[in-house]
Write a protein that holds these residues in place. Structure first.
Motif, PDB file in Angstrom:
ATOM      1  N   LEU A  50       0.883  -1.184   0.075  1.00 60.00           N
ATOM      2  CA  LEU A  50      -0.106  -0.145   0.166  1.00 60.00           C
ATOM      3  C   LEU A  50       0.817   1.358   0.045  1.00 60.00           C
ATOM      4  O   LEU A  50       0.262   2.219   0.110  1.00 60.00           O
ATOM      5  N   ASN A  51       2.228   0.994  -0.144  1.00 59.76           N
ATOM      6  CA  ASN A  51       3.003   2.456  -0.256  1.00 59.76           C
ATOM      7  C   ASN A  51       2.565   3.385  -0.985  1.00 59.76           C
ATOM      8  O   ASN A  51       2.449   4.570  -0.752  1.00 59.76           O
ATOM      9  N   PRO A  52       2.301   3.082  -2.412  1.00 62.08           N
ATOM     10  CA  PRO A  52       2.106   4.199  -3.262  1.00 62.08           C
ATOM     11  C   PRO A  52       1.048   4.827  -2.987  1.00 62.08           C
ATOM     12  O   PRO A  52       0.434   5.981  -3.163  1.00 62.08           O
ATOM     13  N   ILE A  53      -0.355   3.901  -2.523  1.00 67.91           N
ATOM     14  CA  ILE A  53      -1.467   4.502  -2.021  1.00 67.91           C
ATOM     15  C   ILE A  53      -1.428   5.613  -0.917  1.00 67.91           C
ATOM     16  O   ILE A  53      -1.918   6.516  -0.993  1.00 67.91           O
ATOM     17  N   ARG A  54      -0.620   5.029   0.057  1.00 65.87           N
ATOM     18  CA  ARG A  54      -0.443   6.056   1.118  1.00 65.87           C
ATOM     19  C   ARG A  54       0.233   7.083   1.050  1.00 65.87           C
ATOM     20  O   ARG A  54       0.251   8.070   1.615  1.00 65.87           O
ATOM     21  N   ALA A  55       1.059   7.093   0.072  1.00 66.23           N
ATOM     22  CA  ALA A  55       2.060   8.279  -0.418  1.00 66.23           C
ATOM     23  C   ALA A  55       1.245   9.234  -1.414  1.00 66.23           C
ATOM     24  O   ALA A  55       1.533  10.283  -1.460  1.00 66.23           O
ATOM     25  N   GLY A  56      -0.145   8.722  -1.899  1.00 63.21           N
ATOM     26  CA  GLY A  56      -0.895   9.590  -2.469  1.00 63.21           C
ATOM     27  C   GLY A  56      -0.606   9.627  -4.132  1.00 63.21           C
ATOM     28  O   GLY A  56      -1.050  10.643  -4.784  1.00 63.21           O
ATOM     29  N   ILE A  57       0.228   8.704  -4.347  1.00 63.70           N
ATOM     30  CA  ILE A  57       0.882   8.601  -5.708  1.00 63.70           C
ATOM     31  C   ILE A  57      -0.445   8.058  -6.722  1.00 63.70           C
ATOM     32  O   ILE A  57      -0.663   8.453  -7.826  1.00 63.70           O
ATOM     33  N   VAL A  58      -1.254   6.856  -6.404  1.00 66.25           N
ATOM     34  CA  VAL A  58      -2.217   6.349  -7.027  1.00 66.25           C
ATOM     35  C   VAL A  58      -3.314   6.093  -6.163  1.00 66.25           C
ATOM     36  O   VAL A  58      -3.180   6.321  -4.930  1.00 66.25           O
ATOM     37  N   GLU A  59      -4.476   5.686  -6.640  1.00 66.90           N
ATOM     38  CA  GLU A  59      -5.842   5.437  -5.915  1.00 66.90           C
ATOM     39  C   GLU A  59      -6.236   4.040  -6.076  1.00 66.90           C
ATOM     40  O   GLU A  59      -7.227   3.635  -5.497  1.00 66.90           O
ATOM     41  N   ASP A  60      -5.512   3.106  -6.736  1.00 62.26           N
ATOM     42  CA  ASP A  60      -5.951   1.573  -6.886  1.00 62.26           C
ATOM     43  C   ASP A  60      -4.795   0.875  -7.022  1.00 62.26           C
ATOM     44  O   ASP A  60      -3.680   1.363  -7.394  1.00 62.26           O
ATOM     45  N   LEU A  61      -4.806  -0.286  -6.691  1.00 63.11           N
ATOM     46  CA  LEU A  61      -3.764  -1.424  -6.739  1.00 63.11           C
ATOM     47  C   LEU A  61      -3.296  -1.660  -8.095  1.00 63.11           C
ATOM     48  O   LEU A  61      -1.905  -1.577  -8.424  1.00 63.11           O
ATOM     49  N   GLN A  62      -4.193  -1.601  -9.061  1.00 69.41           N
ATOM     50  CA  GLN A  62      -3.510  -1.924 -10.453  1.00 69.41           C
ATOM     51  C   GLN A  62      -2.555  -0.742 -10.877  1.00 69.41           C
ATOM     52  O   GLN A  62      -1.834  -1.088 -11.874  1.00 69.41           O
ATOM     53  N   SER A  63      -2.626   0.301 -10.470  1.00 66.00           N
ATOM     54  CA  SER A  63      -1.674   1.444 -10.868  1.00 66.00           C
ATOM     55  C   SER A  63      -0.622   1.763 -10.079  1.00 66.00           C
ATOM     56  O   SER A  63       0.197   2.421 -10.116  1.00 66.00           O
ATOM     57  N   SER A  64      -0.438   0.730  -9.214  1.00 62.50           N
ATOM     58  CA  SER A  64       0.604   0.830  -8.032  1.00 62.50           C
ATOM     59  C   SER A  64       1.873   0.014  -8.636  1.00 62.50           C
ATOM     60  O   SER A  64       2.088  -1.032  -8.766  1.00 62.50           O
ATOM     61  N   LEU A  65       2.454   0.928  -9.745  1.00 62.00           N
ATOM     62  CA  LEU A  65       3.709   0.263 -10.536  1.00 62.00           C
ATOM     63  C   LEU A  65       4.705   0.051  -9.451  1.00 62.00           C
ATOM     64  O   LEU A  65       4.938   0.541  -8.554  1.00 62.00           O
ATOM     65  N   HIS A  66       5.437  -0.967  -9.994  1.00 60.76           N
ATOM     66  CA  HIS A  66       6.644  -1.561  -9.344  1.00 60.76           C
ATOM     67  C   HIS A  66       6.344  -2.007  -7.674  1.00 60.76           C
ATOM     68  O   HIS A  66       7.158  -1.569  -6.736  1.00 60.76           O
TER      69      HIS A  66
END
Length: 319
Positions: A180-196
């Motif tokens: 959940l790092n990218p979501i917690r950082a506000g970079i993305v809003e869904d798991l499919q978009s959480s690159l790398h």
């Protein structure tokens, strides 16, 4: 006072660990640098590929990872004793994969290793070492990045952080925290978009084998034989997805019955889950596990207490 890594990472027994490495210079060394205008996202691709490659070389299984702009996380299982069961040829081949060198000399290097019992003994130990794994992951990236940036000196802030995960509940909680790092950082809003991230890799691979959903969670890379985590991939994705949406929309964070049931099965307190997961990486703790496991570890280290026990009382049920 800091605790030496040798007291946290057991060099004789298999176990799970959460590892973190952070860049030393200003942020964005692995992403888009607003100061220079350079985009370094290609380093994330290199780092992700290297993680997956080294998991096949060292005695590890990789369960979760997330590569951010200025740091990355790993959740892995390592077995220091596994290389003792590898043949001499396997040890030589794996060591050359870890240190490729020039291709025209690889066969000669392999024969030199096979003919040297001391080298074979040394390399067996190193292929089961967490420190050597992280060295082979961090070292080449630092050199390559410094070359691209036309600078010298440190690339990583310090030696990597390592946190011992003492039970399956700690492993699953840490996996969710990492995914959940990218979501917690506000970079993305869904798991499919959480690159790398490992969760994006798991989801993308479902199209090739949908039957994975009903199976217990396996590693995303690694050749070691280990017992899978006793939660289905379906349940884990549902847990991570709901948690991510609850971070983005806290006003709509009413917990569904099936998520509440999952957390109870994991011996976690549902009403503390969101808050504790958000702060899981900010406690500067050396271990994650139940209160009793904290006490056992403190006793082993001859300490009265270990930092993080208060958070554990809130995270675990019946503590």
């Amino acid at each position: 006072m800091a605790i030496p890594r040798k007291h946290i990472v057991d060099s004789h027994s298999a176990g799970f660990y959460h590892c973190i490495s952070r860049c030393v210079r200003r942020a964005f060394l692995c992403g888009h640098d607003p100061f220079t205008g350079n985009n370094c996202d290609h380093r994330k691709i290199w780092l992700e590929n290297r993680m997956l490659e080294l998991a096949e070389v060292f005695a590890v299984k990789l369960y979760a990872y997330a590569i951010m702009d200025n740091h990355y996380h790993l959740v892995l299982y390592i077995d220091p004793k596994a290389p003792q069961n590898w043949t001499d040829e396997q040890v030589a081949d794996k060591w050359i994969l870890a240190y490729p060198g020039k291709s025209q000399f690889r066969e000669a290097r392999k024969q030199i290793i096979l003919n040297d019992k001391e080298k074979l003994k040394k390399y067996r130990y190193r292929l089961g070492s967490l420190s050597w794994l992280m060295s082979r992951l961090n070292g080449p990236l630092a050199k390559q990045s410094n070359t691209e940036d036309f600078v010298k000196g440190r690339f990583w802030e310090s030696r990597f952080t390592s946190i011992a995960l003492l039970d399956e509940t700690a492993v699953l909680s840490c996996m969710a925290y990492v995914d959940l790092n990218p979501i917690r950082a506000g970079i993305v809003e869904d798991l499919q978009s959480s690159l790398h991230t490992s969760i994006q890799k798991r989801i993308s691979e479902l199209s090739a084998d949908i039957t994975q959903l009903a199976r217990p969670i396996e590693s995303v890379a690694g050749t070691l034989k280990t017992y899978p985590i006793q939660m289905t991939l379906t349940a884990y994705i549902q847990l991570v997805e709901w948690t991510g949406q609850s971070i983005i929309h806290p006003d709509k964070a009413s917990m569904p019955i099936h998520i509440n049931s999952l957390l109870n099965q994991m011996n976690l307190q549902p009403h503390h889950w969101l808050n504790q997961l958000t702060h899981l990486g900010r406690t500067n703790t050396y271990v994650i596990g139940s209160v009793q496991q904290f006490k056992n570890k403190a006793r082993l280290l001859k300490k009265k207490w270990l930092k993080g026990i208060k958070a554990t009382r809130l995270l675990y049920s019946n503590e």
